[in-house]
Design a protein around this motif. Structure first.
Motif, short mmCIF file in Angstrom:
data_model
loop_
_atom_site.label_atom_id
_atom_site.label_comp_id
_atom_site.label_asym_id
_atom_site.label_seq_id
_atom_site.Cartn_x
_atom_site.Cartn_y
_atom_site.Cartn_z
N ASP A 72 0.82 -1.20 0.00
CA ASP A 72 0.00 0.00 0.00
C ASP A 72 0.86 1.26 0.00
O ASP A 72 1.70 1.45 0.87
CB ASP A 72 -0.93 -0.01 1.22
CG ASP A 72 -2.19 0.76 0.95
OD1 ASP A 72 -2.11 1.99 0.81
OD2 ASP A 72 -3.25 0.12 0.84
N SER A 108 -7.12 4.25 -1.52
CA SER A 108 -6.86 2.82 -1.47
C SER A 108 -8.03 1.98 -1.96
O SER A 108 -7.87 1.15 -2.85
CB SER A 108 -6.51 2.42 -0.03
OG SER A 108 -5.33 3.07 0.35
N ASP A 214 2.32 2.71 3.71
CA ASP A 214 1.29 3.75 3.57
C ASP A 214 1.10 4.51 4.89
O ASP A 214 0.96 5.73 4.91
CB ASP A 214 -0.03 3.11 3.15
CG ASP A 214 -1.13 4.14 2.96
OD1 ASP A 214 -1.02 4.95 2.02
OD2 ASP A 214 -2.07 4.16 3.78
N ASP A 258 -0.88 0.48 -4.83
CA ASP A 258 -2.19 0.99 -5.26
C ASP A 258 -2.16 2.46 -5.63
O ASP A 258 -3.01 2.95 -6.36
CB ASP A 258 -3.24 0.73 -4.17
CG ASP A 258 -2.81 1.22 -2.80
OD1 ASP A 258 -1.63 1.61 -2.63
OD2 ASP A 258 -3.65 1.24 -1.87
N HIS A 259 -1.18 3.20 -5.09
CA HIS A 259 -1.04 4.64 -5.35
C HIS A 259 0.28 5.03 -4.72
O HIS A 259 0.88 4.24 -3.97
CB HIS A 259 -2.18 5.44 -4.71
CG HIS A 259 -2.38 5.12 -3.26
ND1 HIS A 259 -1.54 5.58 -2.27
CD2 HIS A 259 -3.28 4.32 -2.63
CE1 HIS A 259 -1.91 5.10 -1.11
NE2 HIS A 259 -2.97 4.31 -1.28
ZN LIG Z 1 -3.58 2.75 -0.26
#
Ligand SMILES: [Zn+2]
Length: 580
Positions: A72, A108, A214, A258-259
């Motif tokens: 993440d 997310s 994250d 995811d980012h």
């Molecule tokens: Zn995320």
């Protein structure tokens, strides 16, 4: 008496301010709520999908076990830093790698959904923001990798945050292990659980989600902080642990995020560092080398090919063939399956959006040179056309209202200029200064024009209010410097400035309302106009509160000075007074 002196005028001005403030508050709140509540309209898609028989997989699996490690928030620069992630670097050298491009809102939950369905936020039906209470997310309403893998006879496993629990339809998962923290210990627990699933043959398609990176981005100092790099190092060790549970001559391992995160932490907006992700794929069925960039919606279709499932029914992306060892026969079978999937998908999209017609033939059927590419490209073009067509209808409908409002505004402006040309011009000079100072303040505060800078609703409102107050002071200084209003006219000058700033702020709001509608309903608005409109609404609220206060203070100060220095006769002041 000067303007706005008499009480009915003052009362009217005050009521107008209250109305503006109330409208701005209600609208800004409704706009944000509409994003949180947004679900793609999928009536036709879901109805069709539940009645039509599921297609069979076009090809056998390329890998025995397929593992996806979702790190993440991991940024490209961190993932490619060999000093921080040596094991991932080794995997990259051994396998295939690429850069992934995602879309906004870059949160997310929507991004995980794209990664596991191949459908974009506009079409996947899951939340497009991280829900305020993630445990209340509705289950994915569309086809997804887990469901397709189950139907293909695989055992599916998920180890990671409990945010996934409500999202994935329970029937799609054979075995799960959810953690409730975003800590080192939670990541280790998830890793151990995933490894146990693989070693014990409880699952042969496993998603492992790791959250500590994250968390460090949000709460540990941002996307380049010590805590961040430290978390990434631990991820690297965990990747080694997962790889050790696999036989990469028969199994496949995919690592993706995811980012990204801003340097100062935060995501959600369209900044490059936030919508660009690393991807490494290694093992059976993988063609090594650096592959061309792919879209986030291509990840699930790629995994579907590795795992030998059907073409994901709602996928808007395509398998990244450059990273796979598919022979011509298999490519052709996949291409055919993708053509019919894309044709069906676009029909459903047209129906979901109110039977929007396609004006030009962009569907893939019959095209055969490179069927896989042409099917998804055609599907993408068709989807763009359907969306643009409906947006076009709505914009045409809204144009009349906007033109009418514009005429009212221009007429009022003309009357206002006729009444006091000089003050009005200086008020707009002040408004220009307002814009400059506002941008400068925002930049110095390290914020961007996007949701990435929004930590919470309260935080963004406070930051915006502060920037607005500072910029208003600067605007007032410019206006005072240029116009030097007489004592009795200071309150009027403040009112003029407030109206000028409000007029300027109304423009991004009006543009957004015309282009996308007042709130998000059936499509996710473009991030920049949406953010600018939201920000302008919050600024407008602050201006509507500060203007009457400022005018009141200006009036009181003038009156106080006037009584002690009775040389100025306020009632003699008229429009066109000369500069002092
Ligand atoms: Zn995320």
């Amino acid at each position: 008496m000067s303007r706005a002196r008499t009480w009915p005028k003052r009362a009217a001005a005050l009521v107008a301010c209250l109305l503006v403030a109330g409208t701005a508050y209600t609208w800004a709140t409704a706009l944000m709520d509409s994003l949180y509540d947004f679900r793609a309209p999928l009536t036709a898609t879901v109805a069709d999908a539940s009645t039509s028989p599921k297609p069979t997989p076009p090809n056998p699996a390329l890998a025995r076990k397929v593992v996806m490690v979702l790190v993440d928030g991991l940024r490209v620069d961190t993932a490619t830093n060999a000093a921080v992630m040596p094991f991932l670097t080794q995997l990259r050298a051994q396998g295939a790698s690429t850069t992934v491009h995602s879309r906004t809102p870059s949160y997310s939950v929507p991004s995980w959904t794209v990664l596991l369905t191949g459908a974009w936020p506009d079409r996947h039906g899951a939340p497009v923001m991280n829900p305020t209470d993630p445990q209340t997310s509705p289950p994915w309403p569309i086809d997804n990798l887990f469901a397709a893998a189950r139907d293909a006879g695989r055992r599916t496993g998920l180890a990671g945050t409990d945010w996934f629990r409500p999202l994935v339809p329970p029937a799609a998962l054979s075995v799960t292990h959810f953690v409730h923290e975003e800590t080192d210990a939670a990541d280790q627990e998830s890793t151990d659980a995933a490894v146990a699933m693989l070693r014990g043959d409880a699952a042969d398609l496993v998603l492992l989600h790791l959250n500590e990176v994250d968390h460090a981005g949000h709460y540990g100092g941002g996307g380049t902080s010590v805590a961040w790099l430290d978390a990434a190092r631990k991820v690297d060790a965990r990747l080694a642990q997962v790889a050790a549970a696999l036989d990469l001559s028969r199994d496949a391992l995919l690592v993706v995020s995811d980012h990204g995160h801003l340097d100062q932490g935060g995501h959600g907006g369209p900044e490059d560092v936030v919508v660009t992700e690393p991807l490494v794929l290694v093992g059976s069925g993988v063609r090594p080398g650096v592959a061309p960039d792919i879209a986030q919606a291509d990840v699930a279709p790629t995994l579907a090919v590795l795992a030998g499932t059907r073409v994901l029914q709602a996928a808007q992306g395509e398998a990244a063939l450059a990273m796979l060892t598919l022979d011509d026969t298999a490519r052709s079978a996949l291409g055919k399956a993708q053509v019919s999937q894309q044709d069906l998908l676009i029909e459903r999209y047209q129906a979901d959006l109110g039977n929007v017609p396609l004006t030009t033939a962009v569907l893939a059927s019959g095209e055969g040179v490179e069927p896989v590419r042409s099917a998804t490209t055609a599907g993408r073009d068709a989807a763009t056309q359907v969306r643009e067509t409906r947006l076009g209808w709505e914009r045409a409908n809204r144009a009349a209202t906007l033109i009418l409002l514009g005429l009212v505004a221009v007429t009022s402006l003309a009357l206002w200029v006729r009444r006091d040309r000089s003050t009005v011009l200086w008020a707009f000079a002040g408004a220009a200064a307002y814009l400059v100072v506002w941008q400068a303040y925002w930049k110095v505060s390290g914020k961007t024009y996007s949701l990435s800078s929004v930590m919470s609703a309260g935080e963004i409102v406070n930051a915006t209010a502060m920037a607005t107050a500072v910029a208003l002071f600067a605007a007032l200084a410019v206006m005072w410097r240029g116009r030097r209003p007489e004592r009795g006219d200071r309150a009027w000058a403040v009112w003029c400035l407030g109206v000028a700033v409000a007029t300027v702020l109304a423009m991004p709001i009006a543009f957004y309302a015309w282009a996308w509608g007042p709130t998000a309903t059936w499509t996710v608005p473009d991030p920049l106009p949406m953010y600018l409109a939201f920000s302008a609404l919050v600024q407008l609220l602050v201006v509507a509160v500060l203007t009457p206060l400022g005018a009141m203070v200006a009036g009181l100060v003038s009156r106080g000075r006037t009584s002690s220095q009775p040389t100025v006769n306020a009632s003699a002041v008229r429009p066109g007074w000369t500069k002092a």
